[in-house]
Design an enzyme around this catalytic site. Structure first.
Site, short mmCIF file in Angstrom:
data_model
loop_
_atom_site.label_atom_id
_atom_site.label_comp_id
_atom_site.label_asym_id
_atom_site.label_seq_id
_atom_site.Cartn_x
_atom_site.Cartn_y
_atom_site.Cartn_z
N TRP A 171 0.74 13.93 3.64
CA TRP A 171 0.14 13.11 4.61
C TRP A 171 1.28 12.78 5.71
CZ3 TRP A 171 -1.46 12.16 -0.41
CH2 TRP A 171 -2.87 12.37 -0.70
N GLN A 184 -9.40 9.10 -5.42
CA GLN A 184 -8.89 10.11 -4.08
C GLN A 184 -10.14 10.95 -3.81
OE1 GLN A 184 -5.64 10.69 -2.22
NE2 GLN A 184 -7.63 10.75 -1.21
N ASP A 209 2.22 3.20 2.95
CA ASP A 209 1.39 4.31 2.84
C ASP A 209 1.84 5.60 1.90
OD1 ASP A 209 -1.17 5.34 2.05
OD2 ASP A 209 -1.54 5.99 4.22
N HIS A 239 0.85 -1.32 0.18
CA HIS A 239 -0.12 0.29 0.05
C HIS A 239 0.72 1.27 -0.08
CE1 HIS A 239 -3.93 2.08 1.08
NE2 HIS A 239 -2.91 3.28 1.13
N GLU A 251 -10.88 4.58 6.87
CA GLU A 251 -9.64 5.42 7.43
C GLU A 251 -10.26 6.59 8.34
OE1 GLU A 251 -6.51 6.79 4.89
OE2 GLU A 251 -5.18 6.90 6.32
FE FE2 Z 1 -3.31 5.20 1.20
#
Ligand code: FE2
Length: 434
Positions: free
Chosen positions: A315, A152, A309, A57, A213
């Site tokens: 992020w 997204q 990730d 991921h 999430e």
């Molecule tokens: Fe992700």
């Protein structure tokens, strides 16, 4: 004449002192004391030879963009998405390719040779899709790069998302993604899961959804994803990534949910580095960890692999393409500190990830492609503990990256001259604690 002979290696399954013979890019023999000529001989000296690391991921379109156009001040997922939205119109094909290629160099140095990357399809230009399709071909000799069509901004929240997702799949993107918890409502989230599962089923593709999430215990899209998987008969072909709402759910509800996930043979992909930083941001104290229930999922027979990730993006400002760092964080956040659980964490960045992304030819086994990593550690637990140095990274029998051992020179009277972190007590001597 062999292409490569690795002498005196330990393997993750506990075998020790074995030799590994490589010919024509594949493992030919794995046995004690192989006597044969080889073009190259590596003395492992009792160190661990592992199959290569896999990141199931990742977001390669955003990686190494940290600070563009600004930093994430709140540290939340939602500001990260907004920030990525500011950056998207500024992207150029060349810049995305350049960042991704640089990241792949780093990945190779860390023995990370298979990556599943989500790629944002909520951009009518599909600029990132075209860039990563180009990167997939460029790195094919040394990295398996699998791409997920990722809406997204939401399949229904973003006006052209479904059309663009289909275009991306037509261009050759491998896997169908989704983000149900970011749709406008729970109902639209559930509808997006159903639609995306149908698209994948019709096209015979794997599915990997960002799922729940959030710290909201009412976010139950993993239930819908599991149920749709069973309805469509695509068990074993579907992954749920993050699953952080499970951390906050009621135990009774989870006792019903986990068997449903097992029935659907869902692959669970927690991402502990990012979620320990992003989740719980609306809490005062106590602050929730926001890690899905990894030990309980494993105990139910669910395949759990661990993803990175993010690496230096809107992020997450850290990251180093180091899947042992990911496993190390999982051990802490999920409190998987027994010897057996630490070995499970190692499996979660190797064999479990291979299952999750459908990588069939994997493992240090006779007949498999000769892809492996020599680590400055003797066993999987020590590898996780040390985030061990990758002494040699081997792809199809060729050494494609080498790193000097990490040692320190001491200047202390009466003490050793050199400290090698891998020379301390192996876990067998420390005793099994559970
Ligand atoms: Fe992700």
């Amino acid at each position: 004449m062999l292409d490569l002979l690795i002498k005196d290696a330990n393997l993750p399954d506990g075998r020790s002192g074995v030799d590994i013979a490589v010919s024509e890019g594949r493992f030919e023999t794995i046995a004690p004391a192989i006597e044969a000529e080889a073009r190259k001989v590596i003395s492992a000296g009792g160190r661990l030879v592992s199959p290569h690391f896999i990141d199931p991921h990742f977001h390669m379109d955003a990686t190494l963009s940290l600070g563009k156009p600004r930093l994430n001040r709140s540290g939340t997922l939602l500001e990260g998405i907004a920030l990525w939205g500011e950056l998207k119109p500024l992207l150029t094909h060349e810049e995305v390719v350049e960042r991704a290629m640089r990241y792949c160099d780093l990945a190779v140095s860390q023995g990370l040779l298979s990556i599943r990357s989500h790629v944002d399809v909520c951009d009518d230009r599909l600029l990132a899709v075209d860039a990563l399709l180009e990167v997939r071909e460029k790195v094919r000799p040394y990295i398996d790069l699998q791409l997920v069509a990722f809406p997204q901004d939401g399949l229904y929240r973003s006006p052209n998302a479904e059309k663009n997702l289909m275009r991306a799949l037509d261009k050759g993107v491998d896997v169908v993604g989704g983000i149900p918890h970011f749709e406008r409502t729970m109902l639209e989230g559930a509808a997006s899961v159903q639609r995306l599962c149908e698209i994948a089923s019709e096209r015979g593709l794997l599915i990997d959804m960002h799922c729940d999430e959030t710290d909201d215990p009412e976010s139950r899209h993993i239930e819908t994803l599991s149920a749709q998987t069973v309805r469509l008969g695509i068990q074993g072909r579907v992954a749920g990534s993050h699953l952080t709402s499970m951390h906050s759910m009621d135990n009774y509800y989870v006792s019903k949910l986990i068997p449903l996930m097992a029935e659907a043979q869902i692959h669970a992909i927690p991402n502990p580095l990012i979620n320990i930083t992003i989740q719980g941001r609306h809490d005062t104290y106590p602050k929730r960890r926001g890690m899905t229930r990894m030990p309980e999922l494993l105990a139910a027979g669910i395949n759990v692999s661990l993803g990175q990730d993010c690496c230096m993006d809107p992020w997450y400002s850290l990251g180093n393409a180091d899947m042992l760092e990911v496993a190390h964080m999982a051990v802490h956040v999920a409190q998987m500190t027994s010897v057996a659980a630490m070995k499970q964490a190692f499996d979660a960045v190797t064999v479990n990830s291979a299952r999750a992304i459908g990588l069939d030819e994997y493992g240090v086994e006779k007949g498999m492609p000769a892809n492996c990593v020599l680590l400055q550690a003797r066993d999987p637990v020590e590898a996780v503990r040390l985030k061990a140095t990758r002494l040699a990274v081997i792809r199809n029998g060729e050494v494609i990256s080498e790193t000097d051992p990490r040692t320190a020179r001491l200047n202390l009277a009466g003490r050793p001259d050199v400290v090698d972190p891998a020379d301390y007590a192996p876990v067998e001597k420390a005793g099994e604690t559970g």
